[in-house]
Design an enzyme around this catalytic site. Structure first.
Site, PDB file in Angstrom:
ATOM      1  N   SER B 131      45.368  40.025  36.062  1.00 58.16           N
ATOM      2  CA  SER B 131      45.908  39.059  35.414  1.00 58.16           C
ATOM      3  C   SER B 131      46.287  37.644  36.430  1.00 58.16           C
ATOM      4  O   SER B 131      46.430  36.754  35.659  1.00 58.16           O
ATOM      5  CB  SER B 131      47.325  39.347  34.703  1.00 58.16           C
ATOM      6  N   LYS B 173      53.880  37.969  37.747  1.00 56.77           N
ATOM      7  CA  LYS B 173      53.635  36.357  37.076  1.00 56.77           C
ATOM      8  C   LYS B 173      53.991  35.236  37.745  1.00 56.77           C
ATOM      9  O   LYS B 173      55.019  35.321  38.650  1.00 56.77           O
ATOM     10  CB  LYS B 173      54.140  36.834  35.925  1.00 56.77           C
TER      11      LYS B 173
END
Lengths: 217, 217
Positions: B131, B173
């Site tokens: 990601s 993230k």
DNA sequence: CTTGACAAAGAACATGTGTTCGTTTATACT
DNA sequence: AGTATAAACGAACACATGTTCTTTGTCAAG
């Protein structure tokens, strides 16, 4: 005050002795090693070395001396093993005029042994340019390169495009060779970055990238 | 054979003494430190310790002993300073069920001081998932995280999405907060990866990513 | 309680090791 | 060359330090 050869020898011997025994030698042992027949002469020279700040002594204490700045074999190993020379910047993009060649070591980078190859010489470069961002390498990253005269296809390599090519210089690219045809391929979706196709004799391989270090900010 | 308290004390003292003076103590100094009035008793215990392999002695030599496995202060500093605990894997993608919390240290990673923050506790995680590839972080990379309860906007952070959220777990993230609204944003052009929006009380921040290590192959 | 192995103590001893001092040799400077 | 200073020598010395031996205390097993 200057260091006499005999004093130099004494310092060397103390270091060797410490490496071997983990405790300092006596003045008689020093004398023997330095070819000094009298303990008083050893004492005299040790006093000089103390004045120069090269050793420290504790009077009346057997083996009561320490070598200033001495690092145990273990310490030296720990430091040296992981110290990699940093030669300068490497272009990830347009080749730049050979900052890799000069043996001038700008700096050293500590590199954990886990990131080093099992064998071979390594050096470090600081990446400048965005041509390898799809390979997860960008400006500011430190790459660790294993010196080797050839690399396998699709390995990331530090290469020099030789004079008199118009793009002569060092650069960081994916390396691909078919016969005598070499492709230096960037890793950036932007079409502004594109492969160079060269004859193998126009390209000098310095090594392959084995690891990457990055510090944010 | 078991280590008696007095012998334990002797070992400790030898280490302290070495740390301070760089040469070993005499048996009388040991005796004084360990509350032993007779040199013969010190000698007796040193023999025991030698049998156990914990020290080595050179007979008839003043201070002729070494502590097996002793590392100088400098060595220990060198080793410890750069040793970072590796807690496990961290998801860059779908959160995974808390591999970050347990204080179980799976391993240690050597990290050069240049890659560590000036202050603060750090730990390491191994990235799993794609990601964050636009942030130049991908599966297999080791990230170094500075433990801190909050991070600034758009810093890369290790966070936990708290129970009872359906996506509960730890993840890597970009962090963005507006009021009590938190966005956990991936860095991957593939629309399969998308931001999570959460209330700030649903998110626990573990720290921010300060550096990255990568080894090819 | 007695015994034996282990641990500790203290003292005497032997030697390892730094110190001191008178003297001699090298080095440098006028 | 002459002189002063630094460097080296050798021997005697003082004490720092490891060794040894006898005696005493401790503790568990018979």
């Amino acid at each position: 005050m200057k260091l006499r050869p005999r004093q130099q020898r004494i310092l060397e011997f103390i270091q060797e002795y410490l490496d071997e025994y983990d405790y300092p030698p006596t003045i008689r042992e020093i004398g023997k090693a330095a070819g000094i027949s009298s303990t008083s002469v050893v004492n005299y020279n040790l006093e000089k070395l103390t004045e120069m700040g090269l050793i420290q002594r504790n009077r009346e204490v057997s083996r009561g001396l320490r070598l200033v700045g001495y690092l145990s074999k273990h310490s030296r190993k720990l430091q040296d093993e992981s110290k990699v020379p940093l030669y300068g910047k490497i272009a990830a993009g347009e080749p730049i005029p050979m900052p890799v060649n000069p043996k001038e070591v700008l700096d050293h980078v500590m590199v954990p042994p886990e990131l080093l190859p099992k064998s071979g010489e390594v050096f470090a470069l600081c990446v400048e340019g965005h041509s390898m961002i799809d390979a997860l390498v960008d400006t500011g990253d430190i790459i660790i390169v294993r010196s080797q005269p050839t690399v396998n296809n699709s390995e990331m390599a530090v290469v020099e495009i030789m004079e008199p090519h118009e793009k002569a210089g060092a650069t960081l690219k994916y390396f691909q060779q078919e016969g005598s045809q070499v492709e230096l391929r960037p890793a950036n979706p932007d079409p502004a970055y594109h492969s160079f196709w060269l004859r193998s004799d126009q390209v000098k391989v310095y090594g392959k990238v084995v690891s990457v270090l990055r510090r944010y900010q």
